[in-house]
Structure formats: structure tokens, C-alpha cells
Design a protein around this motif. Structure first.
Motif, PDB file in Angstrom:
ATOM      1  N   ARG A 176       5.352  16.220  -0.044  1.00 24.95           N
ATOM      2  CA  ARG A 176       5.942  15.198  -0.746  1.00 24.95           C
ATOM      3  C   ARG A 176       5.934  13.672  -0.253  1.00 24.95           C
ATOM      4  NH1 ARG A 176       8.727  18.475  -4.378  1.00 24.95           N
ATOM      5  NH2 ARG A 176       9.250  20.556  -3.866  1.00 24.95           N
ATOM      6  N   ASN A 177       4.679  13.626   0.215  1.00 24.17           N
ATOM      7  CA  ASN A 177       4.510  11.933   0.883  1.00 24.17           C
ATOM      8  C   ASN A 177       3.896  11.428  -0.446  1.00 24.17           C
ATOM      9  OD1 ASN A 177       3.879   9.517   1.789  1.00 24.17           O
ATOM     10  ND2 ASN A 177       2.940  10.596   3.792  1.00 24.17           N
ATOM     11  N   ILE A 178       4.482  10.938  -1.342  1.00 24.78           N
ATOM     12  CA  ILE A 178       3.675  10.256  -2.366  1.00 24.78           C
ATOM     13  C   ILE A 178       2.875   9.018  -2.227  1.00 24.78           C
ATOM     14  CG2 ILE A 178       3.947   9.408  -4.837  1.00 24.78           C
ATOM     15  CD1 ILE A 178       4.712  12.364  -4.400  1.00 24.78           C
ATOM     16  N   VAL A 179       3.319   8.065  -1.268  1.00 29.14           N
ATOM     17  CA  VAL A 179       2.714   7.050  -0.838  1.00 29.14           C
ATOM     18  C   VAL A 179       1.311   7.444  -0.125  1.00 29.14           C
ATOM     19  CG1 VAL A 179       2.638   5.074   0.827  1.00 29.14           C
ATOM     20  CG2 VAL A 179       4.649   5.537  -0.577  1.00 29.14           C
ATOM     21  N   GLY A 180       1.298   8.659   0.636  1.00 31.00           N
ATOM     22  CA  GLY A 180       0.024   9.108   1.230  1.00 31.00           C
ATOM     23  C   GLY A 180      -0.874   9.790   0.266  1.00 31.00           C
ATOM     24  N   ALA A 208       1.331   2.927  -4.860  1.00 27.60           N
ATOM     25  CA  ALA A 208       1.976   3.238  -3.259  1.00 27.60           C
ATOM     26  C   ALA A 208       2.558   1.908  -3.138  1.00 27.60           C
ATOM     27  CB  ALA A 208       0.716   3.433  -2.272  1.00 27.60           C
ATOM     28  N   GLN A 209       1.946   0.588  -3.195  1.00 17.52           N
ATOM     29  CA  GLN A 209       3.105  -0.444  -2.900  1.00 17.52           C
ATOM     30  C   GLN A 209       4.134  -0.702  -3.637  1.00 17.52           C
ATOM     31  OE1 GLN A 209       1.045  -4.140  -4.169  1.00 17.52           O
ATOM     32  NE2 GLN A 209       0.996  -5.006  -1.882  1.00 17.52           N
ATOM     33  N   ASP A 210       4.185  -0.261  -4.888  1.00 18.49           N
ATOM     34  CA  ASP A 210       5.664  -0.168  -5.690  1.00 18.49           C
ATOM     35  C   ASP A 210       6.442   0.592  -5.128  1.00 18.49           C
ATOM     36  OD1 ASP A 210       4.379  -1.997  -7.139  1.00 18.49           O
ATOM     37  OD2 ASP A 210       3.748  -0.660  -8.993  1.00 18.49           O
ATOM     38  N   ILE A 211       6.250   1.558  -4.340  1.00 17.15           N
ATOM     39  CA  ILE A 211       7.138   2.582  -3.852  1.00 17.15           C
ATOM     40  C   ILE A 211       7.669   2.075  -2.668  1.00 17.15           C
ATOM     41  CG2 ILE A 211       7.600   4.913  -2.916  1.00 17.15           C
ATOM     42  CD1 ILE A 211       5.075   5.863  -4.587  1.00 17.15           C
ATOM     43  N   SER A 218       9.572  -5.229   3.204  1.00 14.12           N
ATOM     44  CA  SER A 218       9.371  -5.321   4.352  1.00 14.12           C
ATOM     45  C   SER A 218       8.944  -4.445   5.190  1.00 14.12           C
ATOM     46  CB  SER A 218      10.912  -5.759   4.941  1.00 14.12           C
ATOM     47  OG  SER A 218      11.563  -4.444   4.766  1.00 14.12           O
ATOM     48  N   SER A 219       8.339  -3.309   4.451  1.00 11.40           N
ATOM     49  CA  SER A 219       7.676  -2.271   5.159  1.00 11.40           C
ATOM     50  C   SER A 219       6.460  -2.649   5.807  1.00 11.40           C
ATOM     51  CB  SER A 219       7.466  -1.221   4.145  1.00 11.40           C
ATOM     52  OG  SER A 219       6.506  -0.180   4.668  1.00 11.40           O
ATOM     53  N   THR A 220       6.162  -2.024   6.913  1.00 13.34           N
ATOM     54  CA  THR A 220       4.915  -2.340   7.529  1.00 13.34           C
ATOM     55  C   THR A 220       3.741  -1.708   6.778  1.00 13.34           C
ATOM     56  OG1 THR A 220       5.966  -2.393   9.709  1.00 13.34           O
ATOM     57  CG2 THR A 220       3.829  -2.120   9.779  1.00 13.34           C
ATOM     58  N   GLU A 221       3.885  -0.472   6.504  1.00 15.35           N
ATOM     59  CA  GLU A 221       2.831   0.090   5.579  1.00 15.35           C
ATOM     60  C   GLU A 221       2.523  -0.285   4.330  1.00 15.35           C
ATOM     61  OE1 GLU A 221       2.132   4.816   3.805  1.00 15.35           O
ATOM     62  OE2 GLU A 221       4.002   4.230   4.645  1.00 15.35           O
ATOM     63  N   ILE A 268      -1.145  -1.737   3.250  1.00 19.36           N
ATOM     64  CA  ILE A 268      -1.702  -1.726   1.826  1.00 19.36           C
ATOM     65  C   ILE A 268      -2.135  -2.951   1.163  1.00 19.36           C
ATOM     66  CG2 ILE A 268      -1.166  -0.582  -0.347  1.00 19.36           C
ATOM     67  CD1 ILE A 268       0.340   1.338   0.708  1.00 19.36           C
ATOM     68  N   SER A 269      -1.091  -4.028   1.459  1.00 18.33           N
ATOM     69  CA  SER A 269      -1.803  -5.306   0.912  1.00 18.33           C
ATOM     70  C   SER A 269      -3.034  -5.897   1.348  1.00 18.33           C
ATOM     71  CB  SER A 269      -0.572  -6.255   1.059  1.00 18.33           C
ATOM     72  OG  SER A 269       0.620  -5.867   0.485  1.00 18.33           O
ATOM     73  N   GLU A 270      -3.074  -5.365   2.813  1.00 21.26           N
ATOM     74  CA  GLU A 270      -4.649  -5.969   3.252  1.00 21.26           C
ATOM     75  C   GLU A 270      -5.666  -5.313   2.761  1.00 21.26           C
ATOM     76  OE1 GLU A 270      -3.811  -5.438   7.548  1.00 21.26           O
ATOM     77  OE2 GLU A 270      -2.482  -7.150   7.578  1.00 21.26           O
ATOM     78  N   ARG A 271      -5.348  -4.065   2.363  1.00 21.72           N
ATOM     79  CA  ARG A 271      -6.522  -3.238   1.899  1.00 21.72           C
ATOM     80  C   ARG A 271      -6.904  -3.703   0.398  1.00 21.72           C
ATOM     81  NH1 ARG A 271     -11.002  -0.856   3.349  1.00 21.72           N
ATOM     82  NH2 ARG A 271     -11.137   1.306   2.993  1.00 21.72           N
ATOM     83  N   LEU A 272      -5.732  -3.874  -0.408  1.00 23.27           N
ATOM     84  CA  LEU A 272      -6.126  -4.468  -1.582  1.00 23.27           C
ATOM     85  C   LEU A 272      -6.693  -5.701  -1.591  1.00 23.27           C
ATOM     86  CD1 LEU A 272      -2.522  -3.743  -3.438  1.00 23.27           C
ATOM     87  CD2 LEU A 272      -4.826  -2.886  -4.191  1.00 23.27           C
ATOM     88  N   GLY A 273      -6.505  -6.539  -0.589  1.00 21.52           N
ATOM     89  CA  GLY A 273      -7.107  -7.794  -0.417  1.00 21.52           C
ATOM     90  C   GLY A 273      -8.840  -7.687  -0.236  1.00 21.52           C
ATOM     91  N   GLU A 274      -9.009  -6.662   0.534  1.00 20.89           N
ATOM     92  CA  GLU A 274     -10.632  -6.220   0.917  1.00 20.89           C
ATOM     93  C   GLU A 274     -11.028  -5.731  -0.567  1.00 20.89           C
ATOM     94  OE1 GLU A 274     -10.154  -3.289   3.906  1.00 20.89           O
ATOM     95  OE2 GLU A 274      -9.316  -4.604   5.569  1.00 20.89           O
TER      96      GLU A 274
END
Length: 490
Positions: free
Chosen positions: A431-435, A460-463, A467-470, A474-480
Motif C-alpha cells: 500500500r505504498n502508492i508513491v513507491g 507521486a509528487q501530488d501525493i 516539504s518532503s525530501t522524497e 522526485i522533482s529532480e528526476r522529473l527535471g532529468e
């Protein structure tokens, strides 16, 4: 079971050819337009830059994943990695970071393309009777990479247009991807030379790859005689198939004089015959079951071999029989044979993993877990053991534990799309939807579907809280991904 390319796959292959031609034309035309004379091959200043080689390699792997059935059996893949990296230190490669792929096809074939992509058909295991023969094909392909034959083949086209060069690259890649003649037809249709000259040039490269490949084999402690032996097997296959040229020979021209030449070269290496590892024959028999017309036929074949007075590779044949029993859902008989094999070889990973697979198939998760945890304690981070343990946990409903194992495996083997799919399944169970979204995004990236990967990460970002580190990761991965999409659209 034998798998062939269907009409649908061929239509998809034609579509891939169009995409590859467009992609590679965009990448190559600006580079070639800077100068009327193509630069010399070699090093970073060669015709194909390291960056372009990596881009080609990524596109090849994405195309393979989308259009071709592959074998991702951890035991077979692990063996291929071990034998390849036994050869790599002896190969004059500038880039030793290779990606390996096993095409699920029973024909003899192997290929190497820029970006460090080395592929073999499952059928190579079936047709190479010894590990020395099997390794000779890998050494030959590593020689092609080390001698920049792909780029040197392009250099001969310096009088043609950049689009012709791009079309040739797409054709070569496509024939590796689809294992069909579509790519070869594309090459023939875009070259400004006759097919006779094309083959003559290819034979020159083949001769060089033979020489360098034998040097690699000898330096790695393997037997160079495996190469002419494998060539003779291919020649026999060629005669048996008549006008239907085997896949490998369509891209690797072979003549009787070339076979004789490799025998002469091999005779110049002194030394005793090199014994095969048992692991090669275990994997060979494992794949014989995979390609058998039925599990019952595989059982009869192995039982017949075992009835002979003095069969070679007795334990490997018994292992093949156990795998055939497993495939036929005769789990008790498979378990009995594997436990007997383990009594004589207590630490052999292949026997442990296969027994665990049988126990999982029989839903005996506790016994499988205990066996694999003990094996993993003696062999930390072992890929087949860790993966099979994750499958035991997944089968037993322990999604979070399976996810932890699969996440570590995916970090170690990020190019294995199966791991990301299984990780998404485990995260869903936990039940880890972000994962789930993150794992699916990595899968789509490997498939070359940047838009779907981007969508998964945004979900995943919307969930996650701002301030979350995760969320930042995800934002950095989206930038790539955005950078890759922009580069693709240039």
C-alpha cells in the motif's frame, strides 16, 4: 517453447525503423555537417562520440524491450554476466560498462552495438556444446566493440549523405532488435555500394574480430579452439537449413576458408584443453527445458540421457531433469532430485535457488525463505538468491519485505525492467502508492516512454507534502526527464 517474430512484431519493427531513422538522423546530421571530411576513428575524437554511442545504446535497449521477448531468468542472466566479465579484462575496450541482454529465440545469434550493448539468443546455449564455444562468440562480439567496427563501417560511407548513414545505423540496430531481415533490407536499400562490396568489407571486420577474439579467449584462460569449433557448428546448421541462412550468418559472413584460418590461428596457442565450468551445462539444460516442445518431452529426453552407460555431465543432466519435473508441476519429484544434488554440493547456488523456486511453486514459502536466507548469509547481495527470496516474500503476501529486497536489487541492476515491475507489484501490496508510481516511472524510462514516466512521477509528487525530501528527489528526476525530452525534440 519456441518463439518466433510474428507479423505484428514485424509491423512494429518497421515502425521502430522509422523512429530510429528520424532519431539518429537528428543526432548525426549536425555532427557531420560541421565538416566535409569525416574524422578518423579512435578515442573521443572518433566518428561516433561517446555521447552518441551511449544514445544509440539506450535506443537499442529501449527498442529491444518494446519489441522483442527477452529472457530475464536471474540464474541465466547471472551466468552470462559472470562469463562476460571473465572476458572483459582481456578485451581492449575503452568502455567496460556493458549492458547484457538475452533474446528469447532458439536460433543461433549474438550482436554488439555502440553503447556497450552485448546480446545473445537463448539458442546460443542450445547450440554451443561447450562453454569454450559459447565464450568464443562473446569474445568475438567484444572484439567488434573494441575495434569500433560499427563506426568504421560508417566511415566507408563518407561519400554518402548523412541520411544514408543514419538509415544504415537504424538498419543495423533494427536487425539486432528484431532478429529479422527487415534491418538488413533497410541497410541494402540505403547504401551507395553493392552488396558484394558490403560483404567483402564485413568479412575483413570478421577476420579482425576472429583474431582479437581468440586473443581475448587465451588471455582469459579459455580455449581459442572453441571459436573454430563453434564456426563448424554454424556451418553444419547452414547446410542443414539449405537456402534459409541462419540469423547469425546473415550478419556474420562465414566461409570454409575462414573456418580453416581460425583453426590455424587456434593451433598457434599452446596449452591443454580447458575444462568447462559445471555452471554452463546447468544453464544449458535449464534452457533446453525452456525451449522443449513440452515438459513431458524434456523429461523423456533427460531420462534417456541418464540411462546411458557413461553420460557426460551427470549432475547437470539430473538438474535438467529436476527443472523439467518443475515445469511439469511434479514438485515432489523435482524437490527430491534437487535435495539429492544439494547433498553432494551443499553450497551450489543454482541448486539452492532452483529448489527454492520449486518450494515457492508448491506454496511452501517458509521452507523457501529459510533456505534462501541461509544461502544469502553465505553469499551477500547475490542476485539470483535475493530475487528468489523477494519472490518468496511476494508470494507469501509480505509486500513491504519484498519491496525492500527488490529496491536494493533495482539499485544494483537498474537496467533490468523486470525488477521495476516486480517492485511496483510489491509496493502495491504494501500500500505504498508513491513507491508504485516511482517504480512504474523507472520501468517506462527503460521502455523509452518518457511521457508515461513523467506522468507517474507527477502523480507521486501530488501525493507528497511540499516539504518532503522524497518529493524533492522526485522533482529532480522529473527535471532529468524534461531534459531528455527536450534533447529528443531538438
Amino acid at each position: 517453447m519456441k518463439h518466433t517474430i510474428s507479423r505484428l512484431a514485424n509491423c512494429r519493427a518497421i515502425h521502430i525503423l522509422v523512429l530510429l531513422t528520424a532519431l539518429l538522423s537528428t543526432a548525426i546530421i549536425p555532427a557531420l555537417a560541421q565538416s566535409q571530411n569525416l574524422p578518423d576513428i579512435g578515442g573521443n575524437g572518433g566518428l561516433l562520440s561517446d555521447q552518441l554511442e551511449n544514445e544509440i545504446g539506450q535506443q537499442v535497449m529501449s527498442s529491444i524491450r518494446r519489441s522483442t521477448r527477452t529472457i530475464q531468468d536471474p540464474l541465466v542472466y547471472d551466468y552470462l554476466g559472470n562469463i562476460t566479465y571473465r572476458l572483459v579484462p582481456s578485451a581492449p575496450l575503452e568502455n567496460r560498462d556493458l549492458q547484457l541482454v538475452i533474446i528469447d529465440n532458439s536460433a543461433i545469434n549474438a550482436f554488439a552495438v555502440p553503447g556497450g550493448i552485448v546480446g545473445v539468443n537463448g539458442g546460443l546455449f542450445l547450440n554451443a556444446a561447450t562453454e569454450q564455444q559459447f565464450a568464443s562468440v562473446l569474445a568475438h562480439e567484444l572484439a567488434h566493440l573494441s575495434q569500433h567496427h560499427f563506426a568504421r563501417r560508417m566511415e566507408q560511407q563518407e561519400t554518402t549523405t548523412p541520411l544514408t548513414v543514419a538509415g544504415m545505423i537504424a538498419g543495423i540496430i533494427l536487425s539486432a532488435v528484431t532478429q529479422s531481415d527487415i534491418g538488413l533490407a533497410a541497410i541494402a536499400g540505403t547504401q551507395a555500394m553493392t552488396m558484394q562490396n558490403m560483404l567483402a568489407y564485413s568479412r575483413a571486420h570478421e577476420k579482425e574480430a576472429d583474431r582479437v577474439g581468440m586473443e581475448i579467449l587465451a588471455s582469459a584462460g579459455l580455449d581459442p579452439r572453441g571459436m573454430p569449433e563453434m564456426f563448424e557448428i554454424m556451418m553444419r546448421r547452414n547446410r542443414l537449413q539449405g537456402n534459409r541462412l541462419p540469423e547469425y550468418l546473415s550478419t556474420h559472413p562465414l566461409t570454409q576458408s575462414r573456418v580453416a584460418d581460425t583453426w590455424n590461428r587456434a593451433s598457434q596457442y599452446s596449452g591443454q584443453r580447458v575444462a568447462d565450468s559445471q555452471e554452463y551445462h546447468l544453464m544449458r539444460h535449464r534452457l533446453q527445458v525452456h525451449y522443449a516442445k513440452s515438459p513431458e518431452l524434456a523429461i523423456r529426453t533427460f531420462e534417456s540421457e541418464l540411462e546411458k552407460d557413461d553420460p557426460d555431465h551427470l549432475e547437470a543432466l539430473r538438474y535438467g531433469l529436476a527443472v523439467a519435473y518443475q515445469e511439469n508441476r511434479e514438485y515432489d519429484r523435482a524437490e527430491q532430485v534437487l535435495r539429492e544434488l544439494l547433498d553432494g554440493n551443499p553450497g551450489r547456488i543454482t541448486f539452492q535457488v532452483t529448489l527454492a523456486e520449486v518450494l515457492i511453486d508448491h506454496e511452501n514459502y517458509d521452507s523457501a525463505r529459510e533456505l534462501l536466507k541461509q544461502a544469502l548469509a553465505r553469499n551477500p547481495e547475490n542476485y539470483p538468491i535475493s530475487y528468489t527470496l523477494a519472490m518468496a516474500e511476494l508470494g507469501d503476501g509480505n509486500g513491504a519485505t519484498a519491496a525492500d529486497l527488490l529496491e536494493e536489487l533495482a539499485r544494483q541492476h537498474p537496467e533490468q525492467e523486470l525488477l521495476w515491475l516486480k517492485l511496483a507489484e510489491a509496493e502495491g501490496m504494501a500500500r505504498n502508492i508513491v513507491g508504485v508510481h516511482r517504480a512504474r516511472a523507472e520501468y517506462y524510462l527503460l521502455m523509452g516512454d518518457l511521457t508515461s514516466a513523467q506522468r507517474q512521477l507527477r502523480q507521486a509528487q501530488d501525493i507528497l507534502p511540499a516539504s518532503s525530501t522524497e518529493r524533492q528527489v522526485i522533482s529532480e528526476r522529473l527535471g532529468e526527464i524534461s531534459e531528455r525530452m527536450q534533447a529528443r525534440n531538438r
